[in-house]
Enzyme design. Structure first.
Site, PDB file in Angstrom:
ATOM      1  N   SER A 146       0.850  -1.191   0.000  1.00 19.59           N
ATOM      2  CA  SER A 146       0.000   0.000   0.000  1.00 19.59           C
ATOM      3  C   SER A 146       0.886   1.242   0.000  1.00 19.59           C
ATOM      4  O   SER A 146       1.988   1.223   0.556  1.00 19.59           O
ATOM      5  CB  SER A 146      -0.900   0.041   1.232  1.00 19.59           C
ATOM      6  OG  SER A 146      -1.535   1.317   1.345  1.00 19.59           O
ATOM      7  N   TYR A 160      -2.173  -0.322  10.050  1.00 19.17           N
ATOM      8  CA  TYR A 160      -2.178  -0.768   8.649  1.00 19.17           C
ATOM      9  C   TYR A 160      -0.857  -0.428   7.968  1.00 19.17           C
ATOM     10  O   TYR A 160      -0.254  -1.258   7.293  1.00 19.17           O
ATOM     11  CB  TYR A 160      -3.350  -0.107   7.924  1.00 19.17           C
ATOM     12  CG  TYR A 160      -3.521  -0.526   6.482  1.00 19.17           C
ATOM     13  CD1 TYR A 160      -3.862  -1.829   6.151  1.00 19.17           C
ATOM     14  CD2 TYR A 160      -3.361   0.401   5.454  1.00 19.17           C
ATOM     15  CE1 TYR A 160      -4.043  -2.212   4.823  1.00 19.17           C
ATOM     16  CE2 TYR A 160      -3.540   0.035   4.123  1.00 19.17           C
ATOM     17  CZ  TYR A 160      -3.880  -1.279   3.818  1.00 19.17           C
ATOM     18  OH  TYR A 160      -4.048  -1.642   2.510  1.00 19.17           O
TER      19      TYR A 160
END
Length: 251
Positions: A146, A160
Site C-alpha cells: 500500500s 495498517y
C-alpha cells in the site's frame, strides 16, 4: 489454420491469496487472460468466488477456489500445496489478502494488532515460503502492499501502515534468498483504488482523490496490469523492489 494466440503466461500456474474481490479478483482475471491457470483463496463469499472461477474458465483456463482464512497458517500453506498439486506446478504467487484496520493507534488493542499482523504480514511469509518450495527458475512472488508504506497522509492508519511497511523487508529478503534459484520477489504499492473497501464515490473520496497527481482513483485492472508485468517474463530482471502504482499520490 492454427487459431491459438500465444499469451504471455501460457502454461504457467498462479496462486492468488485473496482472489474473490477487489484487486485480488482483478489479478486472477488478468493472469487467466494472459494464459495462466489460477488457484485462489477466499474468506467467506462463495458466490463472489464462483463468479471469479467462471471468469477464469471463460478465458479458457482452469480455476481452483479454496476457502481459507489467511490467519490460519497451516490451512494457507496447504492451499498453496493444493494448487501446485492440482495443476502440476506453481510459477506465480500473488499475496493480496489483507485486513484494513483504521482507527486511532491508541484505540487499537493487541487483538487487532495480532489479527492484522497474522493476515497482512505472516500470511505473505507463509504463502511465499510454501510457494518457493514448488517454484523453479522464472518463478515470481508479487505481494500487494500500500502507498501508506511510503506516505501515511491521514490519521488512523498506523497499524495498517506498519503491516504494509513490514512487507518491504520481507520482499527484499525473499529476493535475496531466492534469487540464486531464478525466483523473483516484488512488492506493488497501490494508491487509491476503486474497490468495495475504498470506493471512488466514498465519503472521503474527494479528499483522497485530491492528493493524487492524476486526480482520480485507479481501477483494479490497472493494479492487476502491473502485477501481470512483474509476474511474467517481461519483468524477469525486476526483483527485491517496491513499485508504486499510485497516480502520483506520493509525489
Amino acid at each position: 489454420m492454427n487459431t491459438h494466440t500465444h499469451t504471455p503466461l501460457d502454461g504457467r500456474v498462479a496462486m492468488v491469496v485473496g482472489g474473490s474481490r477487489g484487486i485480488g479478483a482483478a489479478v486472477v482475471r488478468r493472469l487467466a487472460r494472459d494464459g495462466a491457470d489460477v488457484g485462489f483463496t477466499y474468506l467467506r463469499d462463495s458466490a463472489a468466488a464462483e463468479t471469479v472461477v467462471k471468469a477464469v474458465e471463460a478465458a479458457g483456463r482452469r480455476a481452483l477456489a479454496l476457502p481459507v482464512d489467511s490467519a490460519d497458517a497451516e490451512a494457507l500453506a496447504a492451499a498453496v500445496d493444493a494448487v501446485a498439486d492440482r495443476f502440476g506446478r506453481l510459477d506465480i504467487l500473488v499475496n493480496s489478502a489483507a485486513l484494513y484496520p483504521v482507527g486511532p493507534i491508541d484505540e487499537l488493542g493487541v487483538e487487532e494488532f495480532d489479527r492484522t499482523v497474522a493476515v497482512n504480514v505472516r500470511a505473505p511469509f507463509v504463502a511465499s515460503t510454501a510457494a518457493a518450495r514448488h517454484m523453479t527458475g522464472g518463478g515470481s512472488i508479487v505481494t500487494i502492499g500500500s502507498l501508506v508504506a511510503d506516505r501515511t497522509v491521514f490519521p488512523g492508519y498506523g497499524l495498517y501502515s506498519m503491516s504494509k511497511t513490514a512487507l518491504v523487508g520481507l520482499t527484499k529478503g525473499l529476493a535475496r534468498d531466492l534469487g540464486g534459484r531464478g525466483i523473483r520477489a516484488t512488492l506493488v504499492h497501490p494508491g487509491p483504488t476503486d474497490t468495495d473497501l475504498n470506493p471512488a464515490d466514498g465519503p472521503y473520496s474527494d479528499v483522497i482523490r485530491s492528493h493524487t497527481a492524476l486526480g482520480r482513483y485507479a481501477g483494479p485492472d490497472e493494479i492487476a496490469a502491473t502485477v501481470a508485468h512483474l509476474a511474467g517474463d517481461e519483468g524477469r530482471f525486476i526483483t527485491g523492489t517496491s513499485v508504486l502504482v499510485d497516480g502520483g499520490f506520493t509525489v
